[in-house]
Write a protein that holds these residues in place. Structure first.
Motif, PDB file in Angstrom:
ATOM      1  N   GLU A   2       8.474 -22.680  36.724  1.00  0.00           N
ATOM      2  CA  GLU A   2       7.217 -22.848  36.814  1.00  0.00           C
ATOM      3  C   GLU A   2       6.274 -21.483  36.610  1.00  0.00           C
ATOM      4  OE1 GLU A   2       8.910 -23.994  39.618  1.00  0.00           O
ATOM      5  OE2 GLU A   2       8.508 -26.199  39.526  1.00  0.00           O
ATOM      6  N   LEU A   3       6.991 -20.530  37.247  1.00  0.00           N
ATOM      7  CA  LEU A   3       6.493 -19.064  37.066  1.00  0.00           C
ATOM      8  C   LEU A   3       6.504 -18.626  35.637  1.00  0.00           C
ATOM      9  CD1 LEU A   3       5.442 -16.461  38.265  1.00  0.00           C
ATOM     10  CD2 LEU A   3       7.714 -15.898  38.696  1.00  0.00           C
ATOM     11  N   GLU A   4       7.537 -19.073  34.993  1.00  0.00           N
ATOM     12  CA  GLU A   4       7.741 -18.782  33.263  1.00  0.00           C
ATOM     13  C   GLU A   4       6.462 -19.455  32.547  1.00  0.00           C
ATOM     14  OE1 GLU A   4      10.356 -19.605  35.277  1.00  0.00           O
ATOM     15  OE2 GLU A   4      11.230 -17.705  35.622  1.00  0.00           O
ATOM     16  N   VAL A   5       6.419 -20.635  32.869  1.00  0.00           N
ATOM     17  CA  VAL A   5       5.377 -21.381  32.238  1.00  0.00           C
ATOM     18  C   VAL A   5       3.849 -20.637  32.158  1.00  0.00           C
ATOM     19  CG1 VAL A   5       4.161 -23.712  32.107  1.00  0.00           C
ATOM     20  CG2 VAL A   5       6.888 -23.579  31.864  1.00  0.00           C
ATOM     21  N   LEU A   6       3.744 -20.479  33.620  1.00  0.00           N
ATOM     22  CA  LEU A   6       2.539 -19.962  34.254  1.00  0.00           C
ATOM     23  C   LEU A   6       2.279 -18.486  33.376  1.00  0.00           C
ATOM     24  CD1 LEU A   6      -0.048 -19.869  35.850  1.00  0.00           C
ATOM     25  CD2 LEU A   6       1.343 -18.997  37.845  1.00  0.00           C
ATOM     26  N   LYS A   7       3.353 -17.783  33.402  1.00  0.00           N
ATOM     27  CA  LYS A   7       3.231 -16.323  32.654  1.00  0.00           C
ATOM     28  C   LYS A   7       2.851 -16.571  31.309  1.00  0.00           C
ATOM     29  CE  LYS A   7       6.042 -13.366  35.732  1.00  0.00           C
ATOM     30  NZ  LYS A   7       7.146 -12.577  35.737  1.00  0.00           N
ATOM     31  N   GLU A   8       3.606 -17.628  30.696  1.00  0.00           N
ATOM     32  CA  GLU A   8       3.103 -17.746  29.357  1.00  0.00           C
ATOM     33  C   GLU A   8       1.818 -18.287  28.968  1.00  0.00           C
ATOM     34  OE1 GLU A   8       6.116 -20.304  27.676  1.00  0.00           O
ATOM     35  OE2 GLU A   8       8.032 -19.150  28.260  1.00  0.00           O
ATOM     36  N   ALA A   9       1.517 -18.965  29.972  1.00  0.00           N
ATOM     37  CA  ALA A   9       0.034 -19.543  29.913  1.00  0.00           C
ATOM     38  C   ALA A   9      -0.823 -18.544  29.839  1.00  0.00           C
ATOM     39  CB  ALA A   9      -0.455 -20.622  30.618  1.00  0.00           C
ATOM     40  N   ILE A  10      -0.623 -17.370  30.996  1.00  0.00           N
ATOM     41  CA  ILE A  10      -1.617 -16.434  30.900  1.00  0.00           C
ATOM     42  C   ILE A  10      -1.560 -15.501  29.868  1.00  0.00           C
ATOM     43  CG2 ILE A  10      -1.722 -14.285  32.438  1.00  0.00           C
ATOM     44  CD1 ILE A  10      -0.836 -15.779  34.937  1.00  0.00           C
ATOM     45  N   LYS A  38      -9.298 -19.152  33.880  1.00  0.00           N
ATOM     46  CA  LYS A  38      -8.458 -19.990  34.756  1.00  0.00           C
ATOM     47  C   LYS A  38      -8.144 -21.478  34.240  1.00  0.00           C
ATOM     48  CE  LYS A  38      -9.296 -17.276  38.693  1.00  0.00           C
ATOM     49  NZ  LYS A  38      -9.848 -17.333  40.218  1.00  0.00           N
ATOM     50  N   CYS A  39      -9.329 -22.040  34.180  1.00  0.00           N
ATOM     51  CA  CYS A  39      -9.219 -23.542  33.545  1.00  0.00           C
ATOM     52  C   CYS A  39      -8.386 -23.605  32.363  1.00  0.00           C
ATOM     53  CB  CYS A  39     -10.739 -24.008  33.114  1.00  0.00           C
ATOM     54  SG  CYS A  39     -11.727 -24.322  34.607  1.00  0.00           S
ATOM     55  N   GLN A  40      -8.423 -22.708  31.320  1.00  0.00           N
ATOM     56  CA  GLN A  40      -7.684 -22.790  30.157  1.00  0.00           C
ATOM     57  C   GLN A  40      -6.165 -22.577  30.415  1.00  0.00           C
ATOM     58  OE1 GLN A  40      -9.671 -19.724  27.788  1.00  0.00           O
ATOM     59  NE2 GLN A  40     -10.824 -21.438  26.442  1.00  0.00           N
ATOM     60  N   ILE A  41      -5.727 -21.761  31.566  1.00  0.00           N
ATOM     61  CA  ILE A  41      -4.557 -21.464  31.918  1.00  0.00           C
ATOM     62  C   ILE A  41      -3.919 -22.582  32.550  1.00  0.00           C
ATOM     63  CG2 ILE A  41      -3.272 -20.203  33.691  1.00  0.00           C
ATOM     64  CD1 ILE A  41      -5.073 -17.764  32.974  1.00  0.00           C
ATOM     65  N   PHE A  42      -4.543 -23.236  33.371  1.00  0.00           N
ATOM     66  CA  PHE A  42      -4.063 -24.476  34.119  1.00  0.00           C
ATOM     67  C   PHE A  42      -4.014 -25.586  33.134  1.00  0.00           C
ATOM     68  CE2 PHE A  42      -5.622 -22.151  38.034  1.00  0.00           C
ATOM     69  CZ  PHE A  42      -4.532 -22.224  38.649  1.00  0.00           C
ATOM     70  N   LYS A  43      -4.854 -25.695  31.937  1.00  0.00           N
ATOM     71  CA  LYS A  43      -4.565 -26.766  31.176  1.00  0.00           C
ATOM     72  C   LYS A  43      -3.435 -26.496  30.123  1.00  0.00           C
ATOM     73  CE  LYS A  43      -5.874 -30.286  28.570  1.00  0.00           C
ATOM     74  NZ  LYS A  43      -4.913 -31.357  28.748  1.00  0.00           N
ATOM     75  N   CYS A  44      -3.114 -25.315  29.951  1.00  0.00           N
ATOM     76  CA  CYS A  44      -1.729 -25.150  29.393  1.00  0.00           C
ATOM     77  C   CYS A  44      -0.508 -25.536  30.198  1.00  0.00           C
ATOM     78  CB  CYS A  44      -1.732 -23.516  28.862  1.00  0.00           C
ATOM     79  SG  CYS A  44      -2.829 -23.046  27.673  1.00  0.00           S
ATOM     80  N   VAL A  45      -0.770 -25.110  31.410  1.00  0.00           N
ATOM     81  CA  VAL A  45       0.346 -25.493  32.307  1.00  0.00           C
ATOM     82  C   VAL A  45       0.481 -26.817  32.471  1.00  0.00           C
ATOM     83  CG1 VAL A  45       1.076 -25.283  34.806  1.00  0.00           C
ATOM     84  CG2 VAL A  45       0.168 -23.309  33.629  1.00  0.00           C
ATOM     85  N   GLU A  46      -0.628 -27.760  32.710  1.00  0.00           N
ATOM     86  CA  GLU A  46      -0.447 -29.080  32.614  1.00  0.00           C
ATOM     87  C   GLU A  46       0.384 -29.559  31.418  1.00  0.00           C
ATOM     88  OE1 GLU A  46      -4.226 -30.465  35.427  1.00  0.00           O
ATOM     89  OE2 GLU A  46      -4.635 -30.135  33.197  1.00  0.00           O
ATOM     90  N   ASP A  47      -0.148 -29.091  30.337  1.00  0.00           N
ATOM     91  CA  ASP A  47       0.464 -29.615  28.912  1.00  0.00           C
ATOM     92  C   ASP A  47       2.003 -29.431  29.089  1.00  0.00           C
ATOM     93  OD1 ASP A  47      -2.065 -30.725  28.550  1.00  0.00           O
ATOM     94  OD2 ASP A  47      -2.695 -29.148  26.977  1.00  0.00           O
ATOM     95  N   SER A  48       2.363 -28.152  29.384  1.00  0.00           N
ATOM     96  CA  SER A  48       3.550 -27.757  29.334  1.00  0.00           C
ATOM     97  C   SER A  48       4.520 -28.385  30.390  1.00  0.00           C
ATOM     98  CB  SER A  48       3.739 -26.261  29.601  1.00  0.00           C
ATOM     99  OG  SER A  48       3.081 -25.596  28.519  1.00  0.00           O
ATOM    100  N   LEU A  49       4.085 -28.664  31.519  1.00  0.00           N
ATOM    101  CA  LEU A  49       5.013 -29.352  32.472  1.00  0.00           C
ATOM    102  C   LEU A  49       4.719 -30.749  32.751  1.00  0.00           C
ATOM    103  CD1 LEU A  49       4.434 -26.508  35.285  1.00  0.00           C
ATOM    104  CD2 LEU A  49       6.524 -26.842  33.583  1.00  0.00           C
ATOM    105  N   ASP A  50       3.790 -31.359  31.978  1.00  0.00           N
ATOM    106  CA  ASP A  50       3.301 -32.750  31.945  1.00  0.00           C
ATOM    107  C   ASP A  50       3.148 -32.998  33.303  1.00  0.00           C
ATOM    108  OD1 ASP A  50       2.876 -35.218  30.929  1.00  0.00           O
ATOM    109  OD2 ASP A  50       4.885 -35.830  31.242  1.00  0.00           O
TER     110      ASP A  50
END
Length: 75
Positions: A2-10, A38-50
């Motif tokens: 999760e941390l890696e996905v979050l960092k990539e989104a950031i 922040k909204c865009q970051i969380f959207k990227c995370v949602e898409d990446s982690l389904d």
């Protein structure tokens, strides 16, 4: 993971280097994010982690660690 996905989104949304991000980094102060970022970051995370992250007051998400906890609780 999760941390890696979050960092990539950031890095994608804020155009910062991944090595500048750690769990204690603040979105606004350290990374220069606003609520739209922040909204865009969380959207990227949602898409990446389904996953679906519940809507929260984004002002409550101050650090990367706060975001990570929210993501982990959404699984």
């Amino acid at each position: 993971m999760e941390l890696e996905v979050l960092k990539e989104a950031i890095t994608k949304v804020l155009s910062v280097y991944i090595k500048e991000i750690d769990e204690e980094s603040t979105f606004e102060g350290d990374l220069g994010a606003d609520s739209i970022d922040k909204c865009q970051i969380f959207k990227c995370v949602e898409d990446s982690l389904d996953i679906k992250i519940p809507e929260v007051d984004l002002d409550e998400i101050v650090t990367v660690s706060d975001a990570l906890l929210l993501i982990r609780n959404s699984k």
